[in-house]
Scaffold this motif. Sequence first.
Motif: not given
Length: 584
Positions: A116, A125, A120
């Motif tokens: 990725a 996250s 991202t």
Amino acid sequence: MKKIYFLLFTLLISTVSFGQLVINEIDADTPGTDAAEFLELKWTPNTSLNGYIVVFFNGSNDLSYATVDLAGKTTDANGFFILANESLATGSDIVLPAGGSGFIQNGADAVAIYQATAATFPDGSTTSMTNLIDALVYGTADSDDVELLTGLGETVQYDESANGASATESVQRKTDGTYETKTPTFRASNDSAVCELSLTTTSATCDASTSGTDTYTATVDFTGGGTSTYTVTASSGTVSGDSPSSVASGTITVTGLSEGTNLTLTVTNGGLCDLSSTVNSPTCEPTQSLPIYENFNYGSSTGDLTAVSGGNWTNHSGTGAVGYATTSLSMAGYSSSGIGGSATIDAALGEDVNRAFTPQTTGTIYFSALMNLSAVSSGGSYFFHLKNETTGFYGRVGAKDDGSGNVLFGIGATSSTLVYGTTPYSLNTTYLVVGTYNLDSGVSNLYVMTSPSATEPTTPEATDTGSTGNTVVAVALRQGSGTPSGVIDGINVATSWGSVLSTNEFNETAKFKIYPNPTSVGYVNITSNTADAMSVKVFDVLGKQVLNQTVSNNRLNVASLKSGIYIMKISQNDATITKKLVIK
């Protein structure tokens, strides 16, 4: 149904991961302030890592705390790629973080590889299975972080402190895809657990050889370098030379070591490599035991005697120069005749030099030389003598003008006031001059000859008595006010008249052959006109004896000597000669 689907999905991810980029090793807890942390990835050698990112997750909130883009990076020739603290990172490695340490969380935490972009996974996250390539959940004696395990599709949280040594062990991938905890194998195969660096040959060389405490230089050779970032530490002295962090093989040099103190050299990389090597101090005694034979046989160089290649002379006073010439003096019947070069002295120069030998505290010291004087002063002064380790001078041989342009030779036992003989000698003529100094009685005698005598004459040219209880460690040449100018050659120093004045003429050209010289085959052949055994001593350029062998088969083994210039002293029966030896 959900459990079966989850299990199948996990197996699918694991199967795909074996043919992909994987997490090969992580060391999150290291000694001290965690300045040697690293994450090691592995894949096919020399493979681009474009399109991959590494994401670090903190178990305290199960959110990401850092994302590293691998764009532009490539695995090395062994398939490794490293993210590490600054102390370990080299070359194209990624530093975690630049200028800092303690970056990788100790656990319970996780690290994952995604196919990725960095965008991202901004910091903060949550975990994701989308585009997940590989993941590892680890800790240091922490309870399982179920959220991280579930979010990354893992079932086992690996413990870096499983063996009670988390600071010195790491979590490493095995060939079956599971992990184990053991000593770090940084930038190396996990299953081999071998430190690639090896410390090999050591050496120690005296910087000087006096009767006092000298310094020496030590070297330690290595192979297998350039595989990690290594810290080199010496127990004393200053480290220089090649760096094992950047050079595959080379030599580590340590200077300024004190004679009598051994060196311990350690090389570590914060992981598997923890190496040490001990170099024993050499004994930096003066050049050699008596007798010594100085023929100034130092090759084609001319100039300052203390700077000539292979020379044994050191300065002890003044700043001028004692000259060195390639021409020599000769006298039939004198063993040190017509060999090598000579020393040139000049009253206008101020340097005084000496050549050391094993300290002498008793008995008589005999010292001789061929002399050809070109100028003497009316007042005269000494120019050839013995000395102790500081400023004590003994058996001072001097010369002066007799008032008619001739030379008178004199001697002073321990005083600079000389007792001169009455026999006039000519300038520009070669004479054999012998001085003696008896350490027990303080008596010095002087002899001047036009040919050598097999026995000590009963009547000296001059005699003087001085102090006793002294130590003699060197023979010396002096230049200065009142000293003559001229050429000196064939200096011999011994404890008997016969050793200094051997009447067996020793012609190296006619009697001896030494070959190959230079040599690169580990030996030299030495042949003579007789089959008698020879005593061969070899000295390095600092005057340290490095070989002492009796040769009876015409071959001297020099395989133990490193490349360089050496001086050989060859003795057979009552004849002795010195010769330069070159090892390629």
